[in-house]
Motif scaffolding. Sequence first.
Motif, PDB file in Angstrom:
ATOM      1  N   THR A 113       3.342   3.836   2.820  1.00  0.00           N
ATOM      2  CA  THR A 113       2.559   4.313   1.685  1.00  0.00           C
ATOM      3  C   THR A 113       3.388   5.279   0.855  1.00  0.00           C
ATOM      4  O   THR A 113       4.037   6.177   1.391  1.00  0.00           O
ATOM      5  CB  THR A 113       1.284   5.032   2.177  1.00  0.00           C
TER       6      THR A 113
ATOM      7  N   ASP B 265       3.084   8.252  -1.607  1.00  0.00           N
ATOM      8  CA  ASP B 265       2.075   9.267  -1.891  1.00  0.00           C
ATOM      9  C   ASP B 265       2.148   9.774  -3.326  1.00  0.00           C
ATOM     10  O   ASP B 265       1.126  10.058  -3.941  1.00  0.00           O
ATOM     11  CB  ASP B 265       2.247  10.432  -0.904  1.00  0.00           C
TER      12      ASP B 265
ATOM     13  N   VAL C 153      -2.733   6.781  -4.134  1.00  0.00           N
ATOM     14  CA  VAL C 153      -1.489   6.470  -3.433  1.00  0.00           C
ATOM     15  C   VAL C 153      -1.164   5.014  -3.709  1.00  0.00           C
ATOM     16  O   VAL C 153      -2.008   4.258  -4.178  1.00  0.00           O
ATOM     17  CB  VAL C 153      -1.592   6.724  -1.905  1.00  0.00           C
TER      18      VAL C 153
ATOM     19  N   GLU D  69      -0.125   1.901  -1.717  1.00  0.00           N
ATOM     20  CA  GLU D  69       0.023   1.297  -0.391  1.00  0.00           C
ATOM     21  C   GLU D  69       1.088   0.204  -0.438  1.00  0.00           C
ATOM     22  O   GLU D  69       1.394  -0.343  -1.496  1.00  0.00           O
ATOM     23  CB  GLU D  69      -1.308   0.687   0.071  1.00  0.00           C
TER      24      GLU D  69
ATOM     25  N   TYR E 132       7.135   9.500  -0.100  1.00  0.00           N
ATOM     26  CA  TYR E 132       6.332   8.767   0.873  1.00  0.00           C
ATOM     27  C   TYR E 132       5.291   9.696   1.498  1.00  0.00           C
ATOM     28  O   TYR E 132       5.394  10.920   1.393  1.00  0.00           O
ATOM     29  CB  TYR E 132       7.232   8.180   1.964  1.00  0.00           C
ATOM     30  N   ASP E 133       4.316   9.118   2.174  1.00  0.00           N
ATOM     31  CA  ASP E 133       3.263   9.930   2.784  1.00  0.00           C
ATOM     32  C   ASP E 133       3.785  10.831   3.904  1.00  0.00           C
ATOM     33  O   ASP E 133       3.117  11.785   4.297  1.00  0.00           O
ATOM     34  CB  ASP E 133       2.079   9.096   3.239  1.00  0.00           C
TER      35      ASP E 133
END
Length: 122
Positions: free
Chosen positions: A38, A40, A61, A63, A87-88
């Motif tokens: 994911t 972010d 976000v 995905e 990124y997450d």
Amino acid sequence: MKKWLLVGITALTASAASSVVVAEAKQDFTLVNKTGYTIDQVYVSPNATDNWLDDVLGQDVLEDGQKANIKFHSANEICKYDLKVIYDDKEEVEWTDINLCEEEKITIHWNKKSGESSATFD
């Protein structure tokens, strides 16, 4: 870290894009996430600045497998931009000097073997 005055960049997910009509600017592009992770946050900023604009995803976000349509204000004449994705897990990756007047799609990839992100430009 880059921050800059807003020049009118917005991101629309594929589902929202059909319900919103926005005049196309020559810098508009589609960002595709093919990383397996994911994303972010996404920042797009003129190459000539030392500051990032606001996160174009806002509270959304991106995905894996999704795409976002990044839209610019139609009066904007700047072509060279830098792109940063976070990124997450807070890992950050940047690409610089992208001519958005020539690119319509940017696809972000993650190579698990090398542990590096890459981008393809179409």
